[in-house]
Write an enzyme that holds these catalytic residues in place. Sequence first.
Site, PDB file in Angstrom:
ATOM      1  CG  HIS A 118       3.148  10.436 -13.791  1.00  0.00           C
ATOM      2  ND1 HIS A 118       4.004  10.219 -13.143  1.00  0.00           N
ATOM      3  CD2 HIS A 118       3.433  11.904 -14.173  1.00  0.00           C
ATOM      4  CE1 HIS A 118       4.892  11.489 -12.836  1.00  0.00           C
ATOM      5  NE2 HIS A 118       4.038  12.690 -12.671  1.00  0.00           N
ATOM      6  CG  ASP A 164       0.268  17.810 -19.135  1.00  0.00           C
ATOM      7  OD1 ASP A 164       0.613  18.527 -18.851  1.00  0.00           O
ATOM      8  OD2 ASP A 164       1.628  17.399 -18.687  1.00  0.00           O
TER       9      ASP A 164
HETATM   10  N1  ACO Z   1       0.686   5.604 -24.527  1.00  0.00           N
HETATM   11  C1  ACO Z   1       0.587   4.269 -24.391  1.00  0.00           C
HETATM   12  N2  ACO Z   1       1.796   3.769 -23.365  1.00  0.00           N
HETATM   13  C2  ACO Z   1       2.773   4.161 -22.865  1.00  0.00           C
HETATM   14  C3  ACO Z   1       2.012   4.781 -23.161  1.00  0.00           C
HETATM   15  C4  ACO Z   1       1.427   5.756 -23.236  1.00  0.00           C
HETATM   16  N3  ACO Z   1       0.839   7.891 -23.123  1.00  0.00           N
HETATM   17  N4  ACO Z   1       2.914   5.129 -22.034  1.00  0.00           N
HETATM   18  C5  ACO Z   1       4.027   4.728 -21.202  1.00  0.00           C
HETATM   19  N5  ACO Z   1       2.941   3.615 -22.033  1.00  0.00           N
HETATM   20  C6  ACO Z   1       3.705   1.988 -22.116  1.00  0.00           C
HETATM   21  C7  ACO Z   1       4.933   1.761 -22.857  1.00  0.00           C
HETATM   22  O1  ACO Z   1       5.185   1.848 -24.214  1.00  0.00           O
HETATM   23  C8  ACO Z   1       6.132   0.668 -22.266  1.00  0.00           C
HETATM   24  O2  ACO Z   1       5.027  -0.382 -22.624  1.00  0.00           O
HETATM   25  P1  ACO Z   1       6.041  -2.021 -22.354  1.00  0.00           P
HETATM   26  O3  ACO Z   1       6.279  -2.367 -21.027  1.00  0.00           O
HETATM   27  O4  ACO Z   1       4.851  -3.123 -23.256  1.00  0.00           O
HETATM   28  O5  ACO Z   1       7.073  -1.746 -23.262  1.00  0.00           O
HETATM   29  C9  ACO Z   1       4.814   0.529 -20.337  1.00  0.00           C
HETATM   30  O6  ACO Z   1       3.787   1.423 -20.720  1.00  0.00           O
HETATM   31  C10 ACO Z   1       5.899   1.545 -20.016  1.00  0.00           C
HETATM   32  O7  ACO Z   1       5.965   3.062 -20.145  1.00  0.00           O
HETATM   33  P2  ACO Z   1       7.492   3.855 -20.181  1.00  0.00           P
HETATM   34  O8  ACO Z   1       7.972   4.870 -21.523  1.00  0.00           O
HETATM   35  O9  ACO Z   1       8.487   2.968 -20.114  1.00  0.00           O
HETATM   36  O10 ACO Z   1       7.288   4.344 -18.917  1.00  0.00           O
HETATM   37  P3  ACO Z   1       8.052   5.642 -18.428  1.00  0.00           P
HETATM   38  O11 ACO Z   1       8.119   6.043 -17.410  1.00  0.00           O
HETATM   39  O12 ACO Z   1      10.116   5.888 -19.149  1.00  0.00           O
HETATM   40  O13 ACO Z   1       7.437   6.753 -19.133  1.00  0.00           O
HETATM   41  C11 ACO Z   1       5.854   8.344 -19.857  1.00  0.00           C
HETATM   42  C12 ACO Z   1       5.962   7.768 -18.476  1.00  0.00           C
HETATM   43  C13 ACO Z   1       7.562   9.353 -20.696  1.00  0.00           C
HETATM   44  C14 ACO Z   1       5.228   9.737 -18.845  1.00  0.00           C
HETATM   45  C15 ACO Z   1       4.735   8.089 -20.646  1.00  0.00           C
HETATM   46  O14 ACO Z   1       3.944   7.537 -19.391  1.00  0.00           O
HETATM   47  C16 ACO Z   1       4.480   8.522 -21.909  1.00  0.00           C
HETATM   48  O15 ACO Z   1       5.304   8.881 -22.411  1.00  0.00           O
HETATM   49  N6  ACO Z   1       3.304   9.388 -21.258  1.00  0.00           N
HETATM   50  C17 ACO Z   1       3.367  10.343 -22.684  1.00  0.00           C
HETATM   51  C18 ACO Z   1       3.191  11.445 -22.313  1.00  0.00           C
HETATM   52  C19 ACO Z   1       3.164  12.216 -21.642  1.00  0.00           C
HETATM   53  O16 ACO Z   1       1.734  12.130 -21.136  1.00  0.00           O
HETATM   54  N7  ACO Z   1       3.896  13.181 -21.103  1.00  0.00           N
HETATM   55  C20 ACO Z   1       3.379  14.136 -19.500  1.00  0.00           C
HETATM   56  C21 ACO Z   1       4.194  13.235 -18.040  1.00  0.00           C
HETATM   57  S1  ACO Z   1       3.359  14.540 -16.492  1.00  0.00           S
HETATM   58  C22 ACO Z   1       4.676  15.521 -16.508  1.00  0.00           C
HETATM   59  O17 ACO Z   1       5.635  15.102 -17.025  1.00  0.00           O
HETATM   60  C23 ACO Z   1       3.743  16.845 -16.902  1.00  0.00           C
END
Ligand code: ACO
Length: 424
Positions: free
Chosen positions: A306, A363
């Site tokens: 998140h 979710d």
């Molecule tokens: N699976 C694997 N790796 C992940 C995940 C995941 N679900 N989420 C984040 N990471 C990793 C990234 O690759 C990144 O790694 P790095 O630092 O080695 O490059 C690190 O964790 C940080 O992630 P970011 O993408 O920079 O975090 P951001 O805050 O931009 O994204 C997000 C948040 C979009 C929710 C992300 O965690 C994600 O894509 N999750 C899966 C989709 C999801 O469940 N979305 C619902 C969110 S809740 C909502 O909107 C209602």
Amino acid sequence: MDEKIKLSYEDKVYDFPLVRGTENELGIDIKTLRSKTGLITLDPGYKNTGSCVSNITYLDGENGVLRYRGYDIDDLANNSSFIEVSYLLVFGEMPSEDKLTKFENDIRKESLVHEDITSILKSFPHGAHPMGVLASLTSALISFNPGSVDVNSDDKMYHAIVQLIAKFSVISAWVHRKAKGLPLNYSDNSLPYIENLAQMMFKNPNEEYSSNSVVTSALNKLLILHADHEQNCSTSTVRIVGSSEAGLFASISAGISALWGRLHGGANQAVIEMLELIKRDGGDTSRFMEKAKDKNHPFRLMGFGHRVYKNFDPRAKIIKKTADEVLKDLGIVDPILNIAKNLEQEALNDKYFVDRKLYPNVDFYSGIIYRALEIPTEMFTVMFALGRLPGWIAQWREMKLNSEPIGRPRQIYSGSKYRNTERA
Ligand code: ACO
């Protein structure tokens, strides 16, 4: 005492005020940054940018705290109705019993949707994504309820709010019926909001329908848990669209489109699709864990991580418990619930996820409940939108009452320098 921060640039020192929130969160007020220094800030994804000062929702992602108007989310989910929480979010205070009864009755009175909306609904091809249909029907509602909403008139604003809450539940239920190929049900004004929603979604013309209290309680909780989440992608969209003086219904329709994406509300659909994929693949979660950690692979563990929560999402805990209750009551043994629980345990013990503070989000378990209620996967994000509606309305109203300027970010240009069409 006025708190200030200093910025030094090219031999000059500039003061900028600090803004302190009620829970002591701090921001630098840079409204005069460009006029004083010629500089702008660059923050793709707005990870460090506050777009407004708001008194609706408090979120402490480090400690897993979520409060609407000061009330903890689990207090509200366990002790309030969705309509009560909607009133709280939009108007700022818990309604008295009389005000709540009036609000519920006023919503009932607005629960007829112009019949021509059904022709628009029917004209969508079979297989149209329910979120596209919902966004379109919400836009279409404007034509049947014309006139801009005057936020400075309490009566007109109140009327628009009850209209939108009433009609949005009807069209959301109709989108569900269309997705299932079932005849449309009309609102039954003898029922409370959630029971009415359940009958509009689930009642079949060939049999009696009586709602199940475990199911209606779960729906009530799910809607409350989704009702607001401060300046997320869809809410910021609603505020920014509204800031151009687009109307309330148009702004909400834009919010629905923003919510659709699988990195935002669309994640609930993506989670179930992922769990089904793992099940079809034999149920071995470890292979998928490896893929999620592989930077060369696009796979991510959907429902994990998140932007703001770096701890347990408090909503996920409540939803996980509710999923167990619903499946038990309906006598459903769903193998994907076990896959989800295994995946959660593995991730919580895996260095990659621990180091990045990636926890299950709202979710991760919600789709398992919707699936148990035989709601099609593509409908899950519509259920999210239905819950988020009062939050969007509250945020839109706050933005208007604060007379916030039109949202218009700047950029750093990195394209070609001046050139012209004359050939050398
Ligand atoms: N699976 C694997 N790796 C992940 C995940 C995941 N679900 N989420 C984040 N990471 C990793 C990234 O690759 C990144 O790694 P790095 O630092 O080695 O490059 C690190 O964790 C940080 O992630 P970011 O993408 O920079 O975090 P951001 O805050 O931009 O994204 C997000 C948040 C979009 C929710 C992300 O965690 C994600 O894509 N999750 C899966 C989709 C999801 O469940 N979305 C619902 C969110 S809740 C909502 O909107 C209602």
